[in-house]
Design a protein around this motif. Structure first.
Motif, PDB file in Angstrom:
ATOM      1  N   HIS A  35      60.243 -20.900  13.116  1.00 42.58           N
ATOM      2  CA  HIS A  35      59.517 -22.077  13.590  1.00 42.58           C
ATOM      3  C   HIS A  35      60.483 -23.238  13.788  1.00 42.58           C
ATOM      4  N   LYS A  36      59.991 -24.275  14.456  1.00 36.80           N
ATOM      5  CA  LYS A  36      60.824 -25.445  14.761  1.00 36.80           C
ATOM      6  C   LYS A  36      60.694 -26.509  13.681  1.00 36.80           C
ATOM      7  N   VAL A  37      61.808 -27.235  13.472  1.00 33.35           N
ATOM      8  CA  VAL A  37      61.824 -28.416  12.614  1.00 33.35           C
ATOM      9  C   VAL A  37      62.451 -29.561  13.404  1.00 33.35           C
ATOM     10  N   ALA A  38      62.047 -30.773  13.062  1.00 40.96           N
ATOM     11  CA  ALA A  38      62.640 -31.952  13.693  1.00 40.96           C
ATOM     12  C   ALA A  38      64.036 -32.170  13.107  1.00 40.96           C
ATOM     13  N   ILE A  39      65.004 -32.447  13.969  1.00 39.85           N
ATOM     14  CA  ILE A  39      66.347 -32.742  13.480  1.00 39.85           C
ATOM     15  C   ILE A  39      66.614 -34.247  13.497  1.00 39.85           C
ATOM     16  N   ARG A  40      65.691 -35.001  14.070  1.00 44.12           N
ATOM     17  CA  ARG A  40      65.682 -36.464  13.982  1.00 44.12           C
ATOM     18  C   ARG A  40      64.241 -36.922  14.170  1.00 44.12           C
ATOM     19  N   HIS A  69      54.973 -28.034  15.235  1.00 42.57           N
ATOM     20  CA  HIS A  69      54.129 -26.920  15.675  1.00 42.57           C
ATOM     21  C   HIS A  69      52.858 -27.500  16.290  1.00 42.57           C
ATOM     22  N   VAL A  70      51.862 -26.673  16.519  1.00 46.23           N
ATOM     23  CA  VAL A  70      50.650 -27.094  17.208  1.00 46.23           C
ATOM     24  C   VAL A  70      49.874 -28.208  16.483  1.00 46.23           C
ATOM     25  N   HIS A  71      50.100 -28.383  15.197  1.00 47.50           N
ATOM     26  CA  HIS A  71      49.381 -29.414  14.451  1.00 47.50           C
ATOM     27  C   HIS A  71      49.909 -30.824  14.747  1.00 47.50           C
ATOM     28  N   ASN A  72      51.101 -30.947  15.332  1.00 45.14           N
ATOM     29  CA  ASN A  72      51.655 -32.278  15.623  1.00 45.14           C
ATOM     30  C   ASN A  72      52.311 -32.376  16.999  1.00 45.14           C
ATOM     31  N   VAL A  73      52.061 -31.379  17.867  1.00 44.01           N
ATOM     32  CA  VAL A  73      52.632 -31.369  19.220  1.00 44.01           C
ATOM     33  C   VAL A  73      51.564 -30.895  20.204  1.00 44.01           C
ATOM     34  N   ALA A  74      51.500 -31.587  21.350  1.00 37.88           N
ATOM     35  CA  ALA A  74      50.620 -31.172  22.451  1.00 37.88           C
ATOM     36  C   ALA A  74      51.487 -30.783  23.645  1.00 37.88           C
ATOM     37  N   GLU A  75      50.879 -30.083  24.593  1.00 38.14           N
ATOM     38  CA  GLU A  75      51.611 -29.713  25.798  1.00 38.14           C
ATOM     39  C   GLU A  75      52.089 -30.964  26.514  1.00 38.14           C
TER      40      GLU A  75
END
Length: 77
Positions: A35-40, A69-75
């Motif tokens: 999964h993705k994580v924010a690096i900043r 992920h989908v809980h904090n990102v939209a298309e």
């Protein structure tokens, strides 16, 4: 490899063994492998960028090390 414009990275190892980002910041507990994580920091409404491409828009403020992920990102619009 993370590009200069990127603000997310994909976890490519087991976070039980390594709990920090390459830059030294912590990774939030429970982020699954792959999964993705924010690096900043990414502000609400900001672009989420991976490999130099906008892959979404943040729906809430995202701190470095947070699960992206989908809980904090939209298309993207």
């Amino acid at each position: 490899m993370v590009g200069a414009q990127d603000n997310v990275a994909t976890l490519t190892d087991d976070r039980r063994a390594a709990t920090s980002l390459a830059g030294g910041g912590p990774v939030a507990p429970g982020v699954p492998y792959g999964h993705k994580v924010a690096i900043r920091a990414i502000p609400a409404g900001g672009d989420v960028v991976k490999y130099g491409v906008v892959i979404g828009r943040a729906t809430a403020d995202i701190a470095p090390g947070d699960h992206v992920h989908v809980h904090n990102v939209a298309e993207p619009a």
